[in-house]
Motif scaffolding. Structure first.
Motif, PDB file in Angstrom:
ATOM      1  N   LEU A   1       0.836  -1.201   0.000  1.00  0.00           N
ATOM      2  CA  LEU A   1       0.000   0.000   0.000  1.00  0.00           C
ATOM      3  C   LEU A   1       0.871   1.251   0.000  1.00  0.00           C
ATOM      4  N   CYS A   2       1.937   1.227   0.797  1.00  0.00           N
ATOM      5  CA  CYS A   2       2.880   2.355   0.818  1.00  0.00           C
ATOM      6  C   CYS A   2       3.555   2.523  -0.539  1.00  0.00           C
ATOM      7  N   PHE A   3       3.886   1.406  -1.163  1.00  0.00           N
ATOM      8  CA  PHE A   3       4.507   1.451  -2.493  1.00  0.00           C
ATOM      9  C   PHE A   3       3.558   2.090  -3.504  1.00  0.00           C
ATOM     10  N   ALA A   4       2.285   1.679  -3.484  1.00  0.00           N
ATOM     11  CA  ALA A   4       1.311   2.214  -4.438  1.00  0.00           C
ATOM     12  C   ALA A   4       1.082   3.712  -4.210  1.00  0.00           C
ATOM     13  N   ALA A   5       0.978   4.114  -2.935  1.00  0.00           N
ATOM     14  CA  ALA A   5       0.772   5.535  -2.634  1.00  0.00           C
ATOM     15  C   ALA A   5       1.975   6.377  -3.049  1.00  0.00           C
ATOM     16  N   THR A   6       3.177   5.859  -2.793  1.00  0.00           N
ATOM     17  CA  THR A   6       4.400   6.578  -3.172  1.00  0.00           C
ATOM     18  C   THR A   6       4.519   6.689  -4.686  1.00  0.00           C
ATOM     19  N   ALA A   7       4.205   5.596  -5.394  1.00  0.00           N
ATOM     20  CA  ALA A   7       4.253   5.615  -6.861  1.00  0.00           C
ATOM     21  C   ALA A   7       3.241   6.601  -7.426  1.00  0.00           C
ATOM     22  N   LEU A   8       2.069   6.674  -6.804  1.00  0.00           N
ATOM     23  CA  LEU A   8       1.042   7.624  -7.253  1.00  0.00           C
ATOM     24  C   LEU A   8       1.500   9.066  -7.053  1.00  0.00           C
ATOM     25  N   LEU A   9       2.108   9.335  -5.911  1.00  0.00           N
ATOM     26  CA  LEU A   9       2.615  10.684  -5.644  1.00  0.00           C
ATOM     27  C   LEU A   9       3.716  11.069  -6.622  1.00  0.00           C
ATOM     28  N   TYR A  10       4.629  10.145  -6.880  1.00  0.00           N
ATOM     29  CA  TYR A  10       5.713  10.426  -7.824  1.00  0.00           C
ATOM     30  C   TYR A  10       5.164  10.642  -9.235  1.00  0.00           C
ATOM     31  N   GLY A  11       4.186   9.840  -9.621  1.00  0.00           N
ATOM     32  CA  GLY A  11       3.560  10.031 -10.928  1.00  0.00           C
ATOM     33  C   GLY A  11       2.894  11.386 -11.047  1.00  0.00           C
ATOM     34  N   ALA A  12       2.230  11.828  -9.975  1.00  0.00           N
ATOM     35  CA  ALA A  12       1.590  13.147  -9.990  1.00  0.00           C
ATOM     36  C   ALA A  12       2.625  14.255 -10.110  1.00  0.00           C
ATOM     37  N   ILE A  13       3.748  14.119  -9.394  1.00  0.00           N
ATOM     38  CA  ILE A  13       4.815  15.122  -9.464  1.00  0.00           C
ATOM     39  C   ILE A  13       5.370  15.217 -10.886  1.00  0.00           C
ATOM     40  N   VAL A  14       5.649  14.073 -11.493  1.00  0.00           N
ATOM     41  CA  VAL A  14       6.205  14.057 -12.856  1.00  0.00           C
ATOM     42  C   VAL A  14       5.207  14.655 -13.841  1.00  0.00           C
ATOM     43  N   LEU A  15       3.941  14.284 -13.724  1.00  0.00           N
ATOM     44  CA  LEU A  15       2.920  14.777 -14.656  1.00  0.00           C
ATOM     45  C   LEU A  15       2.724  16.281 -14.537  1.00  0.00           C
ATOM     46  N   LEU A  16       2.590  16.781 -13.309  1.00  0.00           N
ATOM     47  CA  LEU A  16       2.313  18.210 -13.104  1.00  0.00           C
ATOM     48  C   LEU A  16       3.483  19.072 -13.570  1.00  0.00           C
ATOM     49  N   ASN A  17       4.688  18.725 -13.140  1.00  0.00           N
ATOM     50  CA  ASN A  17       5.847  19.557 -13.473  1.00  0.00           C
ATOM     51  C   ASN A  17       6.213  19.480 -14.949  1.00  0.00           C
TER      52      ASN A  17
ATOM     53  N   ALA B   1      11.843  22.081 -13.454  1.00  0.00           N
ATOM     54  CA  ALA B   1      12.855  21.088 -13.824  1.00  0.00           C
ATOM     55  C   ALA B   1      13.619  20.625 -12.589  1.00  0.00           C
ATOM     56  N   ASN B   2      13.885  21.542 -11.670  1.00  0.00           N
ATOM     57  CA  ASN B   2      14.579  21.179 -10.440  1.00  0.00           C
ATOM     58  C   ASN B   2      13.710  20.298  -9.547  1.00  0.00           C
ATOM     59  N   GLU B   3      12.379  20.541  -9.549  1.00  0.00           N
ATOM     60  CA  GLU B   3      11.480  19.676  -8.774  1.00  0.00           C
ATOM     61  C   GLU B   3      11.541  18.245  -9.308  1.00  0.00           C
ATOM     62  N   LEU B   4      11.571  18.109 -10.635  1.00  0.00           N
ATOM     63  CA  LEU B   4      11.698  16.773 -11.232  1.00  0.00           C
ATOM     64  C   LEU B   4      13.035  16.133 -10.872  1.00  0.00           C
ATOM     65  N   TYR B   5      14.081  16.938 -10.882  1.00  0.00           N
ATOM     66  CA  TYR B   5      15.431  16.457 -10.565  1.00  0.00           C
ATOM     67  C   TYR B   5      15.502  15.944  -9.120  1.00  0.00           C
ATOM     68  N   GLY B   6      15.013  16.736  -8.171  1.00  0.00           N
ATOM     69  CA  GLY B   6      15.056  16.330  -6.775  1.00  0.00           C
ATOM     70  C   GLY B   6      14.170  15.133  -6.487  1.00  0.00           C
ATOM     71  N   SER B   7      12.974  15.113  -7.074  1.00  0.00           N
ATOM     72  CA  SER B   7      12.056  13.998  -6.843  1.00  0.00           C
ATOM     73  C   SER B   7      12.600  12.698  -7.415  1.00  0.00           C
ATOM     74  N   THR B   8      13.219  12.775  -8.590  1.00  0.00           N
ATOM     75  CA  THR B   8      13.774  11.580  -9.215  1.00  0.00           C
ATOM     76  C   THR B   8      14.976  11.049  -8.436  1.00  0.00           C
ATOM     77  N   ALA B   9      15.658  11.923  -7.707  1.00  0.00           N
ATOM     78  CA  ALA B   9      16.768  11.478  -6.861  1.00  0.00           C
ATOM     79  C   ALA B   9      16.281  10.693  -5.652  1.00  0.00           C
ATOM     80  N   LEU B  10      14.997  10.857  -5.291  1.00  0.00           N
ATOM     81  CA  LEU B  10      14.484  10.187  -4.093  1.00  0.00           C
ATOM     82  C   LEU B  10      13.505   9.067  -4.406  1.00  0.00           C
ATOM     83  N   PHE B  11      12.462   9.327  -5.198  1.00  0.00           N
ATOM     84  CA  PHE B  11      11.311   8.430  -5.248  1.00  0.00           C
ATOM     85  C   PHE B  11      11.602   7.061  -5.869  1.00  0.00           C
ATOM     86  N   PRO B  12      12.308   6.946  -7.003  1.00  0.00           N
ATOM     87  CA  PRO B  12      12.625   5.585  -7.484  1.00  0.00           C
ATOM     88  C   PRO B  12      13.417   4.776  -6.455  1.00  0.00           C
ATOM     89  N   PHE B  13      14.348   5.443  -5.766  1.00  0.00           N
ATOM     90  CA  PHE B  13      15.122   4.799  -4.699  1.00  0.00           C
ATOM     91  C   PHE B  13      14.192   4.382  -3.557  1.00  0.00           C
TER      92      PHE B  13
END
Length: 313
Positions: A26-42, A68-80
Motif C-alpha cells: 500500500l505504501c509502495f502504491a501511494a508513493t508511486a502515485l505521488l511520484y507520478g503526480a509530481i512528474v505529470l504536473l511539473n 525542472a529542479n522539482e523533477l530532478y530532486g524527486s527523481t533522486a528520491l522516489f525511485p530509490f
C-alpha cells in the motif's frame, strides 16, 4: 592516508524505515502515485512553457527551471524509495549513496538560488519597470539559470569529496535516504574539516540566496504601500506564489538540517519520517499547482494546449 569508505563497507544500512509488513505494498502504491503526480504536473507545465512562444519571458523561464529542479530532486528520491519499500533489508551501495547525496543537496541549492532569481525578477518588474528590459531579458535569464545550476554542482563537489575520503566505523544511517552529515558522523577519524565546511556550505546554500530574496520582497512591499489598489493587487498576485514556495521549502529544509544535528528521540517515529520527506514531497506537488492556478498566462496556455489536443483527436 585515510581509506575510502567504500573499501571498508560494501553497503550502508538505512535504519529509519518502519516495519510495514503487508502494508508495504500500500505504501509502495501511494508513493508511486505521488511520484507520478509530481512528474505529470511539473513536466506538463514545462512543456507548455516551451511550446508557447508568448511564455518565453524571464519570469516563465525561471519557473521552467524551478519545475525542472522539482523533477530532478524527486527523481533522486522516489525511485530509490520505491525500491527500498519492497525490500526486507534496506541497504544501499556507497557509490549510489553518494550519488543520491549529490543530487539531493544540489537540488536544495538550485531551489534556493532559483527562488532568489525569481524575487530579483519581480523586484525589477515592480520597482524598476522602465529598466526591466535592459536588466532582464530571456537571454540574460538563461545565463542566470545556467550559472545557478553550474555553481550549485561545483560547490557541492568539494563537500562530497571530503566525505568520500572518510574512514567510517559504522555503516548504519538513521535516515530514509543518504545524508551527507549523517555519514560524516560515522567517521572514525577527525571530521572537523568536514563539519566546518559542511556548516559553511549550509550557510552558502540557505542564507546567501535567502538574504537578497528577503531584501527584494521588502523593497517590493515598500513600493506596494504607496501604489494604487489595482497595482497592489497585481503585485501581490505575482509575488504571493513565490513567497509561499520560499516559506514552504525553507521550513522543510530547516527541519531536515536541525533534525540531523540534534536528538530526535522526543519526536514520534512516524512524524520524523514525514517531516524528513517534506521538502522533497510538498514543494514538487504544490508549486506546479499553485503557479498553474495563480498565474493566468500559464492557466490559459494549459487550457488552450489541452483543448487543441482534444480538438485534434
Amino acid at each position: 592516508m585515510p581509506l575510502n569508505s567504500s573499501s571498508v563497507f560494501s553497503y550502508f544500512v538505512l535504519a529509519a524505515y518502519l516495519p510495514a509488513g503487508n502494508l508495504r505494498y500500500l505504501c509502495f502504491a501511494a508513493t508511486a502515485l505521488l511520484y507520478g503526480a509530481i512528474v505529470l504536473l511539473n513536466s506538463s507545465i514545462i512543456a507548455v512553457i516551451c511550446l508557447r512562444r508568448s511564455l518565453h519571458r524571464p519570469v516563465y523561464l525561471f519557473l521552467c527551471s524551478l519545475f525542472a529542479n522539482e523533477l530532478y530532486g524527486s527523481t533522486a528520491l522516489f525511485p530509490f524509495l520505491l525500491l527500498q519499500l519492497l525490500q526486507e533489508l534496506h541497504t544501499v551501495t556507497p557509490p549510489l549513496c553518494f550519488l543520491q547525496i549529490f543530487c539531493l543537496y544540489t537540488y536544495a541549492q538550485v531551489e534556493f538560488c532559483n527562488l532568489a532569481l525569481m524575487s530579483y525578477d519581480r523586484y525589477l518588474a515592480i520597482c524598476c519597470p522602465l529598466l526591466y528590459n535592459s536588466h532582464m531579458s530571456p537571454s540574460k535569464a538563461l545565463v542566470f539559470i545556467a550559472a545557478v545550476w553550474c555553481y550549485s554542482f561545483l560547490k557541492f563537489v568539494v563537500t562530497l569529496s571530503l566525505n568520500v575520503r572518510l574512514r567510517l566505523c559504522s555503516n548504519v544511517i538513521d535516515s530514509l535516504y543518504c545524508h551527507n552529515y549523517l555519514i560524516a558522523k560515522l567517521a572514525c577519524t577527525d571530521a572537523t574539516v568536514n563539519n566546518v565546511y559542511g556548516l559553511v556550505g549550509t550557510v552558502l546554500t540557505v542564507l546567501v540566496p535567502l538574504a537578497p530574496t528577503v531584501v527584494s520582497y521588502l523593497r517590493i512591499l515598500r513600493v506596494c504601500r504607496s501604489a494604487s489598489p489595482g497595482a497592489r493587487r497585481k503585485a501581490v498576485g505575482t509575488c504571493a506564489p513565490q513567497l509561499v514556495s520560499l516559506l514552504n521549502f525553507s521550513f522543510g529544509c530547516c527541519f531536515e538540517i536541525l533534525q540531523s544535528r540534534f536528538d530526535r528521540a522526543a519526536l514520534p517515529a512516524g512524524l520524523r519520517v514525514a517531516l524528513s520527506l517534506y521538502f522533497l514531497l510538498i514543494p514538487p506537488l504544490l508549486n506546479p499547482l499553485m503557479y498553474g492556478l495563480q498565474m493566468s498566462h500559464i492557466r490559459w496556455s494549459c487550457k488552450e494546449v489541452l483543448l487543441r489536443r482534444v480538438g485534434t483527436k
